[in-house]
Design a protein around this motif. Structure first.
Motif, PDB file in Angstrom:
ATOM      1  N   THR A  29      60.332  46.123  43.097  1.00  0.00           N
ATOM      2  CA  THR A  29      60.990  45.359  44.145  1.00  0.00           C
ATOM      3  C   THR A  29      60.095  44.260  44.659  1.00  0.00           C
ATOM      4  OG1 THR A  29      60.186  46.929  45.797  1.00  0.00           O
ATOM      5  CG2 THR A  29      62.362  47.319  44.878  1.00  0.00           C
ATOM      6  N   ALA A  30      58.792  44.343  44.393  1.00  0.00           N
ATOM      7  CA  ALA A  30      57.857  43.288  44.761  1.00  0.00           C
ATOM      8  C   ALA A  30      56.574  43.505  44.009  1.00  0.00           C
ATOM      9  CB  ALA A  30      57.586  43.314  46.272  1.00  0.00           C
ATOM     10  N   LEU A  31      55.791  42.450  43.879  1.00  0.00           N
ATOM     11  CA  LEU A  31      54.488  42.570  43.240  1.00  0.00           C
ATOM     12  C   LEU A  31      53.467  42.878  44.320  1.00  0.00           C
ATOM     13  CD1 LEU A  31      54.709  39.608  40.751  1.00  0.00           C
ATOM     14  CD2 LEU A  31      55.244  42.007  40.403  1.00  0.00           C
ATOM     15  N   ALA A  32      53.415  44.135  44.738  1.00  0.00           N
ATOM     16  CA  ALA A  32      52.549  44.571  45.833  1.00  0.00           C
ATOM     17  C   ALA A  32      51.414  45.396  45.282  1.00  0.00           C
ATOM     18  CB  ALA A  32      53.368  45.396  46.832  1.00  0.00           C
ATOM     19  N   PRO A  33      50.322  45.556  46.038  1.00  0.00           N
ATOM     20  CA  PRO A  33      49.196  46.346  45.551  1.00  0.00           C
ATOM     21  C   PRO A  33      49.558  47.812  45.417  1.00  0.00           C
ATOM     22  CG  PRO A  33      48.889  45.777  47.856  1.00  0.00           C
ATOM     23  CD  PRO A  33      50.071  44.996  47.382  1.00  0.00           C
ATOM     24  N   ALA A  34      48.999  48.461  44.378  1.00  0.00           N
ATOM     25  CA  ALA A  34      49.219  49.900  44.211  1.00  0.00           C
ATOM     26  C   ALA A  34      48.363  50.656  45.212  1.00  0.00           C
ATOM     27  CB  ALA A  34      48.845  50.315  42.795  1.00  0.00           C
ATOM     28  N   THR A  35      48.903  51.747  45.743  1.00  0.00           N
ATOM     29  CA  THR A  35      48.165  52.537  46.717  1.00  0.00           C
ATOM     30  C   THR A  35      48.282  54.002  46.382  1.00  0.00           C
ATOM     31  OG1 THR A  35      50.091  52.634  48.162  1.00  0.00           O
ATOM     32  CG2 THR A  35      48.523  50.860  48.567  1.00  0.00           C
ATOM     33  N   GLY A  36      47.370  54.807  46.870  1.00  0.00           N
ATOM     34  CA  GLY A  36      47.419  56.248  46.662  1.00  0.00           C
ATOM     35  C   GLY A  36      47.427  56.961  47.988  1.00  0.00           C
ATOM     36  N   ALA A  37      47.740  58.243  47.952  1.00  0.00           N
ATOM     37  CA  ALA A  37      47.857  59.009  49.182  1.00  0.00           C
ATOM     38  C   ALA A  37      46.497  59.411  49.736  1.00  0.00           C
ATOM     39  CB  ALA A  37      48.706  60.251  48.918  1.00  0.00           C
ATOM     40  N   ASP A  47      36.677  41.998  39.243  1.00  0.00           N
ATOM     41  CA  ASP A  47      37.224  40.732  38.757  1.00  0.00           C
ATOM     42  C   ASP A  47      38.679  40.903  38.322  1.00  0.00           C
ATOM     43  OD1 ASP A  47      34.938  39.280  39.222  1.00  0.00           O
ATOM     44  OD2 ASP A  47      34.192  39.431  37.150  1.00  0.00           O
ATOM     45  N   SER A  48      38.972  42.036  37.674  1.00  0.00           N
ATOM     46  CA  SER A  48      40.347  42.298  37.239  1.00  0.00           C
ATOM     47  C   SER A  48      41.282  42.438  38.430  1.00  0.00           C
ATOM     48  CB  SER A  48      40.386  43.565  36.383  1.00  0.00           C
ATOM     49  OG  SER A  48      41.706  43.860  35.979  1.00  0.00           O
ATOM     50  N   MET A  49      40.834  43.119  39.479  1.00  0.00           N
ATOM     51  CA  MET A  49      41.656  43.268  40.682  1.00  0.00           C
ATOM     52  C   MET A  49      41.853  41.926  41.376  1.00  0.00           C
ATOM     53  SD  MET A  49      42.854  46.295  41.024  1.00  0.00           S
ATOM     54  CE  MET A  49      43.598  45.783  42.563  1.00  0.00           C
ATOM     55  N   ILE A  50      40.797  41.125  41.434  1.00  0.00           N
ATOM     56  CA  ILE A  50      40.917  39.800  42.042  1.00  0.00           C
ATOM     57  C   ILE A  50      41.940  38.962  41.277  1.00  0.00           C
ATOM     58  CG2 ILE A  50      39.710  37.609  42.438  1.00  0.00           C
ATOM     59  CD1 ILE A  50      37.188  39.257  43.058  1.00  0.00           C
ATOM     60  N   GLU A  51      41.869  39.025  39.951  1.00  0.00           N
ATOM     61  CA  GLU A  51      42.817  38.264  39.135  1.00  0.00           C
ATOM     62  C   GLU A  51      44.254  38.683  39.439  1.00  0.00           C
ATOM     63  OE1 GLU A  51      43.886  37.390  34.425  1.00  0.00           O
ATOM     64  OE2 GLU A  51      41.964  38.294  34.988  1.00  0.00           O
ATOM     65  N   SER A  52      44.501  39.997  39.520  1.00  0.00           N
ATOM     66  CA  SER A  52      45.855  40.474  39.826  1.00  0.00           C
ATOM     67  C   SER A  52      46.329  39.974  41.178  1.00  0.00           C
ATOM     68  CB  SER A  52      45.896  42.004  39.793  1.00  0.00           C
ATOM     69  OG  SER A  52      45.776  42.497  38.476  1.00  0.00           O
ATOM     70  N   ARG A  53      45.446  40.039  42.188  1.00  0.00           N
ATOM     71  CA  ARG A  53      45.835  39.621  43.534  1.00  0.00           C
ATOM     72  C   ARG A  53      46.094  38.114  43.607  1.00  0.00           C
ATOM     73  NH1 ARG A  53      46.239  44.487  44.072  1.00  0.00           N
ATOM     74  NH2 ARG A  53      45.333  45.733  45.761  1.00  0.00           N
ATOM     75  N   VAL A  54      45.252  37.332  42.964  1.00  0.00           N
ATOM     76  CA  VAL A  54      45.432  35.874  42.983  1.00  0.00           C
ATOM     77  C   VAL A  54      46.742  35.501  42.293  1.00  0.00           C
ATOM     78  CG1 VAL A  54      44.540  33.682  42.087  1.00  0.00           C
ATOM     79  CG2 VAL A  54      42.980  35.330  43.140  1.00  0.00           C
ATOM     80  N   LYS A  55      47.007  36.099  41.142  1.00  0.00           N
ATOM     81  CA  LYS A  55      48.252  35.805  40.424  1.00  0.00           C
ATOM     82  C   LYS A  55      49.473  36.263  41.212  1.00  0.00           C
ATOM     83  CE  LYS A  55      46.426  35.808  35.690  1.00  0.00           C
ATOM     84  NZ  LYS A  55      46.471  36.472  34.366  1.00  0.00           N
ATOM     85  N   ALA A  56      49.379  37.454  41.835  1.00  0.00           N
ATOM     86  CA  ALA A  56      50.506  37.967  42.622  1.00  0.00           C
ATOM     87  C   ALA A  56      50.817  37.047  43.794  1.00  0.00           C
ATOM     88  CB  ALA A  56      50.201  39.376  43.120  1.00  0.00           C
ATOM     89  N   THR A  57      49.785  36.523  44.445  1.00  0.00           N
ATOM     90  CA  THR A  57      49.995  35.589  45.554  1.00  0.00           C
ATOM     91  C   THR A  57      50.821  34.400  45.100  1.00  0.00           C
ATOM     92  OG1 THR A  57      47.908  36.206  46.626  1.00  0.00           O
ATOM     93  CG2 THR A  57      48.856  34.075  47.226  1.00  0.00           C
ATOM     94  N   GLU A  58      50.490  33.875  43.922  1.00  0.00           N
ATOM     95  CA  GLU A  58      51.182  32.682  43.434  1.00  0.00           C
ATOM     96  C   GLU A  58      52.623  32.980  43.033  1.00  0.00           C
ATOM     97  OE1 GLU A  58      51.179  28.510  42.605  1.00  0.00           O
ATOM     98  OE2 GLU A  58      49.892  29.848  43.771  1.00  0.00           O
ATOM     99  N   VAL A  59      52.865  34.036  42.254  1.00  0.00           N
ATOM    100  CA  VAL A  59      54.233  34.291  41.781  1.00  0.00           C
ATOM    101  C   VAL A  59      55.144  34.741  42.922  1.00  0.00           C
ATOM    102  CG1 VAL A  59      53.492  34.790  39.440  1.00  0.00           C
ATOM    103  CG2 VAL A  59      53.699  36.672  41.049  1.00  0.00           C
ATOM    104  N   ASN A  60      54.566  35.391  43.939  1.00  0.00           N
ATOM    105  CA  ASN A  60      55.391  35.811  45.072  1.00  0.00           C
ATOM    106  C   ASN A  60      55.892  34.622  45.879  1.00  0.00           C
ATOM    107  OD1 ASN A  60      55.579  38.601  44.751  1.00  0.00           O
ATOM    108  ND2 ASN A  60      53.619  38.968  45.755  1.00  0.00           N
ATOM    109  N   LYS A  61      55.192  33.493  45.797  1.00  0.00           N
ATOM    110  CA  LYS A  61      55.671  32.280  46.481  1.00  0.00           C
ATOM    111  C   LYS A  61      57.023  31.845  45.933  1.00  0.00           C
ATOM    112  CE  LYS A  61      51.054  30.262  47.299  1.00  0.00           C
ATOM    113  NZ  LYS A  61      50.167  29.133  46.919  1.00  0.00           N
ATOM    114  N   PHE A  62      57.258  32.166  44.671  1.00  0.00           N
ATOM    115  CA  PHE A  62      58.487  31.736  44.000  1.00  0.00           C
ATOM    116  C   PHE A  62      59.455  32.895  43.788  1.00  0.00           C
ATOM    117  CE2 PHE A  62      55.039  28.897  42.910  1.00  0.00           C
ATOM    118  CZ  PHE A  62      55.594  27.653  43.179  1.00  0.00           C
ATOM    119  N   ASN A  63      59.152  34.033  44.426  1.00  0.00           N
ATOM    120  CA  ASN A  63      60.045  35.194  44.402  1.00  0.00           C
ATOM    121  C   ASN A  63      60.375  35.648  42.979  1.00  0.00           C
ATOM    122  OD1 ASN A  63      61.469  37.172  45.874  1.00  0.00           O
ATOM    123  ND2 ASN A  63      63.407  36.092  45.599  1.00  0.00           N
ATOM    124  N   ILE A  64      59.353  35.626  42.111  1.00  0.00           N
ATOM    125  CA  ILE A  64      59.539  36.085  40.730  1.00  0.00           C
ATOM    126  C   ILE A  64      59.425  37.601  40.721  1.00  0.00           C
ATOM    127  CG2 ILE A  64      58.690  35.974  38.358  1.00  0.00           C
ATOM    128  CD1 ILE A  64      57.469  33.248  39.060  1.00  0.00           C
TER     129      ILE A  64
END
Length: 310
Positions: free
Chosen positions: A24-32, A72-89
């Motif tokens: 439903t969104a490109l949000a960060p994964a979290t655990g309990a 670095d991998s987590m940073i890449e995911s977050r940076v990309k997610a920020t951009e694609v979420n601007k366009f509601n992909i």
């Protein structure tokens, strides 16, 4: 002429991708479990749990998993997610196969081998969703920004010559036969269903006549014919279809509705046009991947990265 890269799902990749929940969104994964925030990217936190899950995933797919590489991998995911979420992909689980195939190739594995490695790693499913869907969403975004990209004929010819699998590719016309078995029926219901499908298989020796038998039975459902290539279906399913006589049904297997078998109505070598189209798509994808990497490098220079832990 520029072509859109095809997204097809088949073979064992279907079982893996459809097993993931629709995003439903490109949000960060979290655990309990208890977590500590170690960084934030454009205000989006990265926790110790995120890093632990990403390290397991990176090891499974054969990529560097040192603390710095994981961050670095987590940073890449977050940076990309920020951009694609601007366009509601938004990406659904049914659209993940191209990303899965990309990482399988990177790891020099077949799609089936790759998925087995992923399953054995026991990574949080939500973390997997985010990892593959962010990759695919950013790929879509990069292609949208580069609609004018063209593929040269000589590059397509080189791809056809490089990959010998094109000469072995086949095209299948298939029909799926389904027997609905309620979950309440349990193991006994499934066993009884298998016997019914096996009895149908003995009579199903021609797709046209077999469809009439299915319709007259009142117990089974037969889907409309579909055409798929061996590349789309994957090695495992293609091998099963090659072993099945034309006009006959495969052995029954579990389905979300109960049990299913596949009727092999036609099997032939893929035509040259389809092969060129597939080769063109592959070349285009490599071009877009390179441009996506350049786009990410630019976005990272403008990202707000705050490290709050070691």
């Amino acid at each position: 002429m520029a072509r859109r890269f095809k997204k097809t799902l088949g073979g064992s990749a279907r079982a893996f991708a459809l097993g993931l929940l629709t995003l439903t969104a490109l949000a960060p994964a979290t655990g309990a479990r208890a977590q500590a925030i170690v960084a934030s990217i454009n205000g989006d936190p990265i926790t110790t749990y995120d890093l632990a899950q990403r390290a397991k995933l990176l090891r499974a797919i054969g990529q560097p998993s040192s603390p710095s590489a994981t961050m670095d991998s987590m940073i890449e995911s977050r940076v990309k997610a920020t951009e694609v979420n601007k366009f509601n992909i938004k990406i659904t689980s049914a659209q993940l196969q191209p990303a899965i195939h990309y990482y399988a190739e990177e790891a020099h594995m077949t799609d089936a081998q790759f998925q087995q490695r992923i399953a054995a790693a026991h990574v949080d499913p939500k973390h997997l969703e985010n990892f593959f869907s962010i990759h695919e969403a950013f790929d879509i975004y990069a292609r949208a920004r580069n609609r004018a990209v063209e593929v040269r004929r000589e590059d397509v010819d080189a791809e056809l010559a490089r990959d010998k699998s094109f000469s072995k590719e086949r095209t299948y016309t298939l029909r799926q036969v389904i027997l609905i078995v309620p979950s309440s029926a349990g193991v006994a219901g499934l066993q009884a269903g298998v016997k019914k499908l096996q009895a149908l298989s003995a009579r199903f020796t021609n797709c046209d006549e077999g469809a009439k038998i299915v319709a007259a039975s009142g117990e089974f459902v037969i889907r409309d014919p579909i055409t798929r290539t061996s590349t789309q279906l994957g090695d495992q399913l293609s091998a099963l279809l090659d072993k099945t006589p034309l006009g006959h049904l495969t052995q029954p297997s579990r389905d979300s509705n109960g049990l299913a078998a596949i009727a092999v109505c036609e099997r032939k070598g893929a035509d040259a046009t389809a092969q060129r189209s597939e080769a063109e798509d592959r070349v285009l994808q490599r071009i877009i991947t390179k441009q996506a990497q350049e786009l990410y490098a630019e976005l990272r220079t403008h990202a707000v990265i705050v490290r709050t832990g070691k």
